[in-house]
Design an enzyme around this catalytic site. Structure first.
Site, PDB file in Angstrom:
ATOM      1  N   LYS A 123       5.616  -1.099  15.230  1.00 47.44           N
ATOM      2  CA  LYS A 123       4.364  -1.779  15.582  1.00 47.44           C
ATOM      3  C   LYS A 123       4.543  -2.836  16.666  1.00 47.44           C
ATOM      4  O   LYS A 123       3.650  -3.036  17.495  1.00 47.44           O
ATOM      5  CB  LYS A 123       3.724  -2.398  14.335  1.00 47.44           C
ATOM      6  CG  LYS A 123       3.456  -1.403  13.211  1.00 47.44           C
ATOM      7  CD  LYS A 123       2.698  -0.166  13.666  1.00 47.44           C
ATOM      8  CE  LYS A 123       2.885   0.988  12.701  1.00 47.44           C
ATOM      9  NZ  LYS A 123       2.514   2.291  13.274  1.00 47.44           N
ATOM     10  N   GLU A 211      -0.124 -11.736  13.477  1.00 43.48           N
ATOM     11  CA  GLU A 211      -1.380 -11.521  14.203  1.00 43.48           C
ATOM     12  C   GLU A 211      -2.417 -12.500  13.674  1.00 43.48           C
ATOM     13  O   GLU A 211      -2.377 -12.870  12.501  1.00 43.48           O
ATOM     14  CB  GLU A 211      -1.924 -10.097  13.963  1.00 43.48           C
ATOM     15  CG  GLU A 211      -1.213  -9.016  14.739  1.00 43.48           C
ATOM     16  CD  GLU A 211      -1.802  -7.632  14.468  1.00 43.48           C
ATOM     17  OE1 GLU A 211      -2.809  -7.533  13.755  1.00 43.48           O
ATOM     18  OE2 GLU A 211      -1.217  -6.661  14.980  1.00 43.48           O
ATOM     19  N   HIS A 246      -6.433   0.740   1.277  1.00 42.07           N
ATOM     20  CA  HIS A 246      -5.911   1.384   2.479  1.00 42.07           C
ATOM     21  C   HIS A 246      -5.974   2.900   2.423  1.00 42.07           C
ATOM     22  O   HIS A 246      -5.306   3.591   3.188  1.00 42.07           O
ATOM     23  CB  HIS A 246      -4.494   0.892   2.800  1.00 42.07           C
ATOM     24  CG  HIS A 246      -4.425  -0.592   2.942  1.00 42.07           C
ATOM     25  ND1 HIS A 246      -5.166  -1.270   3.884  1.00 42.07           N
ATOM     26  CD2 HIS A 246      -3.770  -1.534   2.228  1.00 42.07           C
ATOM     27  CE1 HIS A 246      -4.949  -2.568   3.749  1.00 42.07           C
ATOM     28  NE2 HIS A 246      -4.107  -2.755   2.747  1.00 42.07           N
ATOM     29  N   ARG A 303      -0.437  12.043  15.174  1.00 38.59           N
ATOM     30  CA  ARG A 303      -0.640  13.319  14.474  1.00 38.59           C
ATOM     31  C   ARG A 303      -2.128  13.677  14.521  1.00 38.59           C
ATOM     32  O   ARG A 303      -2.955  12.865  14.937  1.00 38.59           O
ATOM     33  CB  ARG A 303      -0.242  13.150  13.003  1.00 38.59           C
ATOM     34  CG  ARG A 303      -1.088  12.081  12.330  1.00 38.59           C
ATOM     35  CD  ARG A 303      -0.889  11.954  10.850  1.00 38.59           C
ATOM     36  NE  ARG A 303      -1.882  11.091  10.251  1.00 38.59           N
ATOM     37  CZ  ARG A 303      -1.805   9.763  10.135  1.00 38.59           C
ATOM     38  NH1 ARG A 303      -0.733   9.126  10.605  1.00 38.59           N
ATOM     39  NH2 ARG A 303      -2.767   9.067   9.586  1.00 38.59           N
TER      40      ARG A 303
HETATM   41  C1  MV4 Z   1      -5.627  -6.461  10.106  1.00 41.84           C
HETATM   42  C2  MV4 Z   1      -6.786  -6.955   9.482  1.00 41.84           C
HETATM   43  C3  MV4 Z   1      -7.302  -8.140   9.940  1.00 41.84           C
HETATM   44  N1  MV4 Z   1      -6.701  -8.810  10.952  1.00 41.84           N
HETATM   45  N2  MV4 Z   1      -5.067  -7.158  11.113  1.00 41.84           N
HETATM   46  C4  MV4 Z   1      -4.815  -2.803   7.133  1.00 41.84           C
HETATM   47  C5  MV4 Z   1      -3.963  -1.600   7.341  1.00 41.84           C
HETATM   48  C6  MV4 Z   1      -3.250  -1.811   8.612  1.00 41.84           C
HETATM   49  N3  MV4 Z   1      -3.209  -0.601   9.372  1.00 41.84           N
HETATM   50  C7  MV4 Z   1      -3.999  -2.873   9.317  1.00 41.84           C
HETATM   51  N4  MV4 Z   1      -4.876  -3.478   8.385  1.00 41.84           N
HETATM   52  C8  MV4 Z   1      -5.559  -4.613   8.703  1.00 41.84           C
HETATM   53  N5  MV4 Z   1      -5.046  -5.325   9.730  1.00 41.84           N
HETATM   54  C9  MV4 Z   1      -5.600  -8.289  11.504  1.00 41.84           C
HETATM   55  N6  MV4 Z   1      -5.010  -8.973  12.483  1.00 41.84           N
HETATM   56  C10 MV4 Z   1      -7.344  -6.207   8.447  1.00 41.84           C
HETATM   57  C11 MV4 Z   1      -6.714  -5.043   8.036  1.00 41.84           C
HETATM   58  C12 MV4 Z   1      -7.340  -4.330   6.952  1.00 41.84           C
HETATM   59  C13 MV4 Z   1      -7.907  -3.081   7.130  1.00 41.84           C
HETATM   60  C14 MV4 Z   1      -7.872  -2.438   8.357  1.00 41.84           C
HETATM   61  C15 MV4 Z   1      -8.417  -1.202   8.512  1.00 41.84           C
HETATM   62  C16 MV4 Z   1      -9.038  -0.587   7.444  1.00 41.84           C
HETATM   63  C17 MV4 Z   1      -9.084  -1.193   6.214  1.00 41.84           C
HETATM   64  C18 MV4 Z   1      -8.514  -2.450   6.037  1.00 41.84           C
HETATM   65  C19 MV4 Z   1      -8.568  -3.052   4.789  1.00 41.84           C
HETATM   66  C20 MV4 Z   1      -7.993  -4.274   4.618  1.00 41.84           C
HETATM   67  C21 MV4 Z   1      -7.374  -4.924   5.702  1.00 41.84           C
END
Ligand code: MV4
Length: 511
Positions: A123, A211, A246, A303
């Protein structure tokens, strides 16, 4: 365009199981390409095995000893004479060593290069790569050497600079593992230690970076496609904000909140991200869409994704056919202009899982009976039939139900109709959850974010508790049914027809 004979794919081994294996084989059939299934001991009689021209056993049920075993998959290619491998999603699909092993064995890997996967798999490296290409990433800090913070003190200093709340994330991660939301300084060190420990356990790598936290974001992703020459296009977005722990539950396209302007910008930026890692094939660029309309690159999935049918429905294309074409060295089948011109209407996908609809826990077992929806503009991608076993070894998905409409309202109406047609006997499913979601006023309005299910779970996940009038109606329906002995519909289904808190007592079907 003529190709050197060696590039033409004649026989594809699908290194996967379930609905995606069946879905890939369908396209191979359409294209006159032979198919090879692989199966574990648990999948001897599985649908994907029955769909293939030939099949190779690859060992015991645990994925580590079968579907994740690179040596066994390569050996199965050799034994079956397959000249190409489609990895599906999950399992080995984003394993760069597998892509390299296929290359080394002279087998066409239907996907990107191992090198592209490496650039995007980490990442911090992905953030650095796409930033170079002018892609907006979430404001943050990858650490003093660009790959995580070795000490809590350094991380805290960086967190202060960014400003709380912040997110701690695993560099090797993705999918929420090793991720911590930290609201204030007091909780920072404990969160830092916890994130590192979890990252170490999940990925064998404890590097964590920072972040700024985006509050109440939506998850919007762009489908990209690239060929060997570097030509790269996008096929618009999917809104995947309806998630729980998730795990995506519902996806749709277009996003109900994206403006034409933001869509165009996001597509442009996604193409730049794919170009930045020399991408080939189908890929997805994930973004967080903030409440103020700004968006930020999150990660790239190298993918074909579970939810790709939503994109196929709004564009009238077969993305697996596209994958095979570019794997043969052919150009991307359509120009960006042509793709944009084909985009029409709206599509929505509900993931039907064998799970306890209240507790969201897998509900393995044998599917005693199954009646899947059909009819105009409805697609059901499944890897199971009546008699199939949903085992504890794999993902408990029953199918992906997709509906299309000229506009979102029509797509939702068709999805409600399809959900009402759906009958699964012998196991619990999340169908009741989907039926409620599709009646939820906020969902119907398109106003939701990634916290929606958690916030609304009292309504969405409540056990079925009919009021007296509903019970009366259900009992009457059951009595009428018993009297007419209609075989298709069980007594237990009758209350389900009236289960919505917003559509009390309205029976969907008379049979
Ligand atoms: C975040 C976020 C808020 N701020 N990053 C969750 C899985 C991972 N791929 C990234 N995720 C998140 N990153 C920042 N800087 C909130 C989430 C997140 C989320 C993102 C996408 C779909 C569902 C989610 C559920 C909880 C938190």
């Amino acid at each position: 365009m003529s190709l050197p004979p060696s590039r033409k794919i004649r026989r594809v081994l699908v290194a996967n199981r379930g609905e995606i294996a069946v879905r890939v084989m369908r396209t191979c059939r359409d294209l006159g390409i032979e198919t090879v299934a692989v199966f574990s001991d648990a999948d001897r009689g599985a649908l994907h095995v029955r769909c293939a021209d030939r099949a190779v056993g690859i060992g015991p049920p645990p994925a580590r000893e079968s579907y994740l075993d690179i040596e066994k998959i390569i050996a199965a290619c050799r034994a079956s004479g397959a000249d190409a491998v489609h990895p599906g999603y999950g399992f080995l699909s984003e394993n760069e060593d597998f892509a390299d092993a296929c290359d080394a064995a002279g087998i066409t890997f239907i996907g990107p290069s191992g090198q592209s996967m490496r650039m995007m798999g980490d990442k911090t490296s992905a953030r650095a790569t796409v930033t170079q290409a002018g892609v907006p990433v979430v404001p943050g800090n990858n650490g003093p050497q660009g790959r995580g913070f070795p000490s809590a003190a350094e991380a805290l200093a960086a967190a202060r600079q960014i400003g709380f709340p912040v997110m701690l994330k695993a560099a090797a991660g993705g999918g929420g593992k090793g991720m911590r939301l930290v609201d204030d300084e007091a909780k920072f060190t404990a969160a830092y230690d916890g994130a590192r420990r979890e990252a170490k356990g999940a990925f064998g790598d404890d590097a964590v970076y920072l972040e700024k936290a985006i509050l109440k974001p939506r998850h919007v992703e762009i489908q990209v496609f690239a060929d060997e020459s570097g030509a790269t296009v996008h096929l618009g977005e999917r809104d995947c904000s309806i998630q729980r722990r998730h795990q995506k539950v519902v996806e749709e396209s277009p996003s109900p909140v994206l403006t034409a302007e933001t869509r165009a910008k996001m597509g442009e930026v996604a193409v730049a991200a794919a170009r930045a890692c020399g991408y080939r094939g189908a890929g997805t660029i994930e973004f967080l869409l903030a409440q103020d309309g700004s968006f930020y690159f999150l990660e790239m999935n190298t993918r074909l994704q579970v939810e790709h049918p939503v994109t196929e429905m709004v564009h009238g294309v077969d993305l697996v056919a596209w994958q095979i074409a570019v794997a043969e060295g052919k150009p991307v089948p359509m120009s960006q202009e042509e793709i944009d011109g084909r985009r029409r209407g709206a599509a929505i996908e509900c993931r039907v899982y064998a799970e306890d609809p209240i507790r969201f826990l897998p509900s393995p077992g044998t599917i005693a009976s199954l009646r899947t929806p059909s009819g105009p503009y409805v697609r059901d991608d499944s890897g199971v039939t009546a008699g199939s076993v949903i085992s504890v070894f794999y993902d408990p998905m029953v199918s992906k139900l997709v509906a299309w409409g000229d506009n979102r309202a029509e797509a939702l109406r068709r999805m409600r109709r399809a959900l009402d047609e759906y009958r699964v006997g012998g196991i619990k499913t999340n169908l009741p959850f989907h039926r409620r979601l599709l009646q939820h006023p906020a969902f119907v309005e398109g106003v939701y974010d990634t916290g929606f299910i958690d916030r609304e779970k009292a309504i969405l996940l409540a056990p079925y508790t009919p009021d007296a009038a509903t019970l009366d109606a259900a009992l009457l329906a059951a009595a009428l049914q018993a009297a007419s002995a209609t075989p298709e519909r069980s007594v237990a289904d009758a209350p389900a027809a009236a289960l919505s808190p917003w559509r009390y007592g309205k029976s969907p079907w008379r049979q």
